[in-house]
Design a protein around this motif. Structure first.
Motif, mmCIF file in Angstrom:
data_model
loop_
_atom_site.group_PDB
_atom_site.id
_atom_site.type_symbol
_atom_site.label_atom_id
_atom_site.label_comp_id
_atom_site.label_asym_id
_atom_site.label_seq_id
_atom_site.Cartn_x
_atom_site.Cartn_y
_atom_site.Cartn_z
ATOM 1 N N SER A 164 0.853 -1.186 0.000
ATOM 2 C CA SER A 164 0.000 0.000 0.000
ATOM 3 C C SER A 164 0.887 1.234 0.000
ATOM 4 O O SER A 164 0.901 2.021 0.939
ATOM 5 C CB SER A 164 -0.926 -0.007 1.232
ATOM 6 O OG SER A 164 -1.879 1.031 1.145
ATOM 7 N N SER A 203 -5.436 2.433 -5.376
ATOM 8 C CA SER A 203 -6.450 3.221 -4.680
ATOM 9 C C SER A 203 -6.260 4.687 -5.052
ATOM 10 O O SER A 203 -5.211 5.272 -4.746
ATOM 11 C CB SER A 203 -6.351 3.057 -3.158
ATOM 12 O OG SER A 203 -6.627 1.732 -2.770
ATOM 13 N N THR A 257 -8.932 2.389 -9.396
ATOM 14 C CA THR A 257 -9.139 1.992 -8.004
ATOM 15 C C THR A 257 -9.646 0.550 -7.983
ATOM 16 O O THR A 257 -10.489 0.167 -8.794
ATOM 17 C CB THR A 257 -10.173 2.892 -7.305
ATOM 18 O OG1 THR A 257 -9.654 4.212 -7.173
ATOM 19 C CG2 THR A 257 -10.510 2.369 -5.912
#
Length: 257
Positions: free
Chosen positions: A87, A124, A159
């Protein structure tokens, strides 16, 4: 090779590499670094790692990659990474400079957002703008397409996770000598499962030059421009393409697949 101003710390949890105005130079390639990289049992993470390439040959990165990159040349610009590899906040402005023998022109990429690079690939709020874009660079990345040519711009936002469906919206333009400019808006998803890569993409042909298809595949008796819509869906090995187009004189509905 020259390397300066780098510190390494070892602990029970792993290894920290800290860079303070660090510089690595190999031949004419130069990389400046500021920030931190942690390698540990919990995985790889970055602490505001700020990299400047001026430039860096892509071939120098391949020993650390599982697969070679579909691009030969060098990269120049800035890349900032922050967070764990699964992430990681990614921001950058990079110029891709193809090898002189390729005949392709440089492509500039601006991007920002979170990339998920662990076992569950995805993004994202990731946004990327390629402007200018030389479409010849996309051929190898798409597994072929050596006939791709022309220049334009590509703006995309993505996303989601590839396993469940990576959703995206985008806008692309394309132009080449003797061919009117094309502009396409698209949205859809890409998913990777047991049957391979599956796509479902809806496109709005604001204007699409048929001459671009003729340039891609010699012998197609096409000319002029059309407007309309197109949908591409299914696994890559068995795509179904439907379209509804008009050239101002008439309209047609098509289905291939």
């Amino acid at each position: 090779m020259a390397l300066r101003l780098m510190a390494m710390e070892l602990s029970a949890g792993g290894m920290d590499w800290r860079f303070t105005d660090a510089e690595l130079q190999v031949g004419e390639d130069r990389v400046r670094a500021q920030g931190r990289v942690r390698l540990g049992s919990a995985g790889t993470s970055f602490g505001e790692l700020d990299l400047t390439f001026s430039p860096l040959a892509v071939a120098r990165m391949e020993p650390w990659l599982e697969e070679p990159l579909p691009f030969e040349g060098s990269v120049q610009g800035r890349l900032v990474l922050d967070g764990p590899l699964d992430s990681v906040r990614t921001t950058g402005n990079l110029t891709l400079e193809p090898d002189s023998g390729s005949g392709a022109a440089p492509t500039v990429a601006d991007f920002d957002g979170v990339l998920h690079l662990g076992e569950s690939l995805g993004a994202s709020g990731f946004q990327a703008l390629l402007d200018p874009l030389d479409y010849a660079l996309l051929g190898p990345a798409l597994g072929g397409g050596e006939g791709l040519a022309g220049t334009g711009r590509l703006n995309v936002e993505a996303t989601g996770r590839l396993a469940e469906g990576l959703r995206f919206i985008g806008e692309a333009t394309h132009a080449m000598p003797g061919v009117p400019e094309s502009r396409v808006l698209a949205n859809g998803s890409v998913r990777r499962g047991d049957e391979g890569v599956v796509v479902d993409v809806q496109g709005d042909l604001a204007t699409f030059s048929l001459g671009a298809l003729t340039a891609l595949r010699d012998g197609l008796p096409l000319e002029g421009s059309v407007t309309g819509s197109v949908r591409v869906r299914g696994p890559l090995w068995d795509l179904v393409v439907t379209a509804s187009v008009s050239d101002g004189r008439g309209s047609a509905d098509l289905e291939v697949g």
